[in-house]
Design a protein around this motif. Sequence first.
Motif, mmCIF file in Angstrom:
data_model
loop_
_atom_site.group_PDB
_atom_site.id
_atom_site.type_symbol
_atom_site.label_atom_id
_atom_site.label_comp_id
_atom_site.label_asym_id
_atom_site.label_seq_id
_atom_site.Cartn_x
_atom_site.Cartn_y
_atom_site.Cartn_z
ATOM 1 N N ALA A 274 46.817 47.791 29.862
ATOM 2 C CA ALA A 274 46.221 46.318 29.863
ATOM 3 C C ALA A 274 44.835 45.927 30.431
ATOM 4 O O ALA A 274 44.084 44.668 29.204
ATOM 5 C CB ALA A 274 46.774 45.765 30.978
ATOM 6 N N ASP B 39 43.814 45.527 27.187
ATOM 7 C CA ASP B 39 43.882 44.326 26.250
ATOM 8 C C ASP B 39 43.226 43.875 26.368
ATOM 9 O O ASP B 39 42.468 42.298 25.745
ATOM 10 C CB ASP B 39 45.017 44.671 26.004
ATOM 11 C CG ASP B 39 45.946 45.359 25.358
ATOM 12 O OD1 ASP B 39 45.837 46.106 23.939
ATOM 13 O OD2 ASP B 39 47.346 45.632 25.506
ATOM 14 N N ASP B 40 42.598 43.083 27.898
ATOM 15 C CA ASP B 40 42.607 42.022 27.408
ATOM 16 C C ASP B 40 42.293 41.600 29.181
ATOM 17 O O ASP B 40 42.565 41.749 30.131
ATOM 18 C CB ASP B 40 43.608 40.328 27.637
ATOM 19 C CG ASP B 40 43.624 38.709 28.163
ATOM 20 O OD1 ASP B 40 42.134 39.041 28.601
ATOM 21 O OD2 ASP B 40 44.563 38.325 27.212
ATOM 22 N N GLU C 252 40.140 40.082 31.762
ATOM 23 C CA GLU C 252 40.154 38.648 32.273
ATOM 24 C C GLU C 252 42.209 38.523 32.790
ATOM 25 O O GLU C 252 42.168 38.191 33.710
ATOM 26 C CB GLU C 252 39.946 37.861 31.143
ATOM 27 C CG GLU C 252 40.220 36.034 32.048
ATOM 28 C CD GLU C 252 39.702 34.794 31.299
ATOM 29 O OE1 GLU C 252 39.695 34.994 29.812
ATOM 30 O OE2 GLU C 252 38.777 34.444 31.459
ATOM 31 N N ILE C 253 42.980 38.882 31.428
ATOM 32 C CA ILE C 253 43.962 38.966 31.930
ATOM 33 C C ILE C 253 44.274 39.715 33.330
ATOM 34 O O ILE C 253 45.696 39.198 33.987
ATOM 35 C CB ILE C 253 45.279 38.512 30.587
ATOM 36 C CG1 ILE C 253 44.758 36.855 30.124
ATOM 37 C CG2 ILE C 253 46.555 38.032 31.498
ATOM 38 C CD1 ILE C 253 44.843 36.078 30.629
ATOM 39 N N ALA C 254 44.089 40.840 32.563
ATOM 40 C CA ALA C 254 44.507 42.552 33.189
ATOM 41 C C ALA C 254 44.057 41.316 35.246
ATOM 42 O O ALA C 254 44.719 42.051 35.850
ATOM 43 C CB ALA C 254 43.360 43.689 33.164
ATOM 44 N N GLN C 255 42.754 40.774 35.311
ATOM 45 C CA GLN C 255 43.147 40.380 37.008
ATOM 46 C C GLN C 255 43.903 40.174 37.852
ATOM 47 O O GLN C 255 43.732 39.407 38.966
ATOM 48 C CB GLN C 255 40.785 39.862 36.745
ATOM 49 C CG GLN C 255 39.791 41.105 36.037
ATOM 50 C CD GLN C 255 38.645 40.033 36.551
ATOM 51 O OE1 GLN C 255 38.257 39.617 37.668
ATOM 52 N NE2 GLN C 255 38.625 39.521 35.570
ATOM 53 N N LEU C 256 44.187 38.625 36.423
ATOM 54 C CA LEU C 256 45.328 38.393 37.031
ATOM 55 C C LEU C 256 46.387 39.232 37.512
ATOM 56 O O LEU C 256 47.956 38.782 38.260
ATOM 57 C CB LEU C 256 45.897 36.999 35.926
ATOM 58 C CG LEU C 256 45.304 36.079 35.252
ATOM 59 C CD1 LEU C 256 45.858 35.113 34.475
ATOM 60 C CD2 LEU C 256 44.783 34.768 37.005
ATOM 61 N N MET C 257 46.785 40.384 37.171
ATOM 62 C CA MET C 257 47.648 41.139 37.843
ATOM 63 C C MET C 257 47.440 41.383 38.423
ATOM 64 O O MET C 257 48.464 42.623 39.389
ATOM 65 C CB MET C 257 48.217 41.977 36.282
ATOM 66 C CG MET C 257 48.413 41.835 35.158
ATOM 67 S SD MET C 257 49.862 40.792 34.804
ATOM 68 C CE MET C 257 49.370 38.612 34.926
ATOM 69 N N GLY C 258 46.267 41.545 39.228
ATOM 70 C CA GLY C 258 45.893 41.760 40.727
ATOM 71 C C GLY C 258 45.006 42.834 40.141
ATOM 72 O O GLY C 258 45.353 43.796 41.246
ATOM 73 N N ILE C 259 44.530 43.386 39.207
ATOM 74 C CA ILE C 259 44.473 44.434 38.936
ATOM 75 C C ILE C 259 42.441 44.717 39.357
ATOM 76 O O ILE C 259 42.444 43.467 38.479
ATOM 77 C CB ILE C 259 43.951 45.045 37.600
ATOM 78 C CG1 ILE C 259 45.663 45.278 37.253
ATOM 79 C CG2 ILE C 259 43.254 46.295 36.869
ATOM 80 C CD1 ILE C 259 46.277 45.104 35.577
ATOM 81 N N ASP C 260 41.798 45.399 39.871
ATOM 82 C CA ASP C 260 40.480 45.371 39.945
ATOM 83 C C ASP C 260 39.820 46.306 38.783
ATOM 84 O O ASP C 260 40.456 47.526 38.706
ATOM 85 C CB ASP C 260 40.116 45.960 40.978
ATOM 86 C CG ASP C 260 38.293 46.311 41.517
ATOM 87 O OD1 ASP C 260 37.595 45.937 40.842
ATOM 88 O OD2 ASP C 260 38.392 46.644 42.388
#
Lengths: 233, 289
Positions: free
Chosen positions: B172, B175-176, B178-186
Amino acid sequence: MGLLEAHRLAAFYGDFQALYGIDLELAEGETVAIIGANGAGKSTFLKTIAGMLPAPAESITFDGRPIGGLPVADIVRLGISLVPEGRRLFPSLSVQENLKIGAYGRREAGYWSLNRVYDLFPALAERCAAPSQTLSGGEQQMAAIGRALMANPRVLLCDEISLGLAPIVIRGIYAALPKIKANGASVVLVEQDIVQALKVADRVYCFQEGRLALSGRPAELSRERIHTAYFGT
Amino acid sequence: MIAWLDTLLQGILLGGLYALFAAGLSLIFGIMRLVNLAHGDLIVLAAFIVLVLMHALGLDPFLATLVAMPVLFAVGYALQRALLNRTLGRDILPPLLVTFGLSIIIRNGLLEVFSADSRRLSAGAIEVASVQLGGGLAVGTMHLITLASAVGVIVALNLLFYRTELGRAFRATSDDPEIAQLMGIDNKHIFSLATAIAMVAIVVSALYLGMRATFDPTIGPARLLFAFEAVIIGGLGSFWGTLAGGIIIGVAQTVGGKINPEWQILAGHLAFLAVLVLRPRGLFPRVGE
């Protein structure tokens, strides 16, 4: 006191100021819609809440706690999830993996789980193993909403979820809203479709060129006032 | 006929070594689009660490490698967290410059500490053992173990990538981000874990580098070149592709060397160029690239 509040919130892209002192409040259990023309700052507002743009700590409070400028990942963990404009599913992940990653790093159980999302959007269950890019636009939007729900947010921020979709598809997606609200999420919708926004929202905010032009309950707002606030004439 | 079959077989086995060199590079490049120009020097550094552990603890190379794994995992995490994360951004030049500098620092640091003498990781009798395949064909046990290890590393990386939550986060973020951070990924933590895991793959490749031939502090850049070619041939982000890429280079080298010993290295590079012309995105490009 609101669950989520913005206090004189300003936002910048480099030197360009996109928001000028926005005050907004979302109460627990409420649905608030933000309307406005292109470039009014609606998406910028959601991005700033989600932590994707810098903001002074005190300018955004969640549950009474200042959260402005926190890292994006921390804000998600606190309970604010964004459904980004343009869906932005992960192309190399299957539909099911896209949903699962919405619950990344979470151990505590909430209402929303894979099965509950599939109950909400049965079309996704049929396509769960498919690569996310093979879904139709409406299915992609469902997956993007489902992905955000998997974090069991207390506040769900939805950016233009009807963009580019057929009216019947939009109705199908908005039909899920009552169930989302009933299970613990308060909702902020950014919407270009004013009719849709007025139909589902408890309160409406209209932005114009980065400023708040109008706010109130849909029943209290006349067509003329909205028109003026929207177009600025 | 048997001679050519033997050449092909040797090439495939040599490809295992190149795939091992390439696995860590493939992982890092696949996740964060970071071209690590210090990759070859990190392999040599890992080989020296294994060498030091062998002498200090009296271990054989395999056990010393096991001990070195957590050490290099930590080194990789720290390297990414403290240095390389700061170079990532829209501009592709900073990571190239920083890893190029890192490559020089590692090479000269190793020269300073270990001198330019050639070393090897002595594994004893296994180095000269071979397996008879019948029909006059025989392959070196060490070469067989190398290929088996390469397959093992590739399988492990694939399982990690496609069967675990961390693997989903890797893909993830790739792939992206910026959006990965929105999933709570650091993202910074994820990138650091990726480099840490790549360093574990690097120490495995260092083991075979040191057991199969001698090494000295200056041989890193040539290893980087083979590794990079294997990654490009296979297609960015595909681990099986990286294995295939390594084998293609290995076979091209042994076949070229069979025709004329001077052509060995050249043939590997020509095979790389041929693939680049015919399939610019590599043999197994990933979805969404």
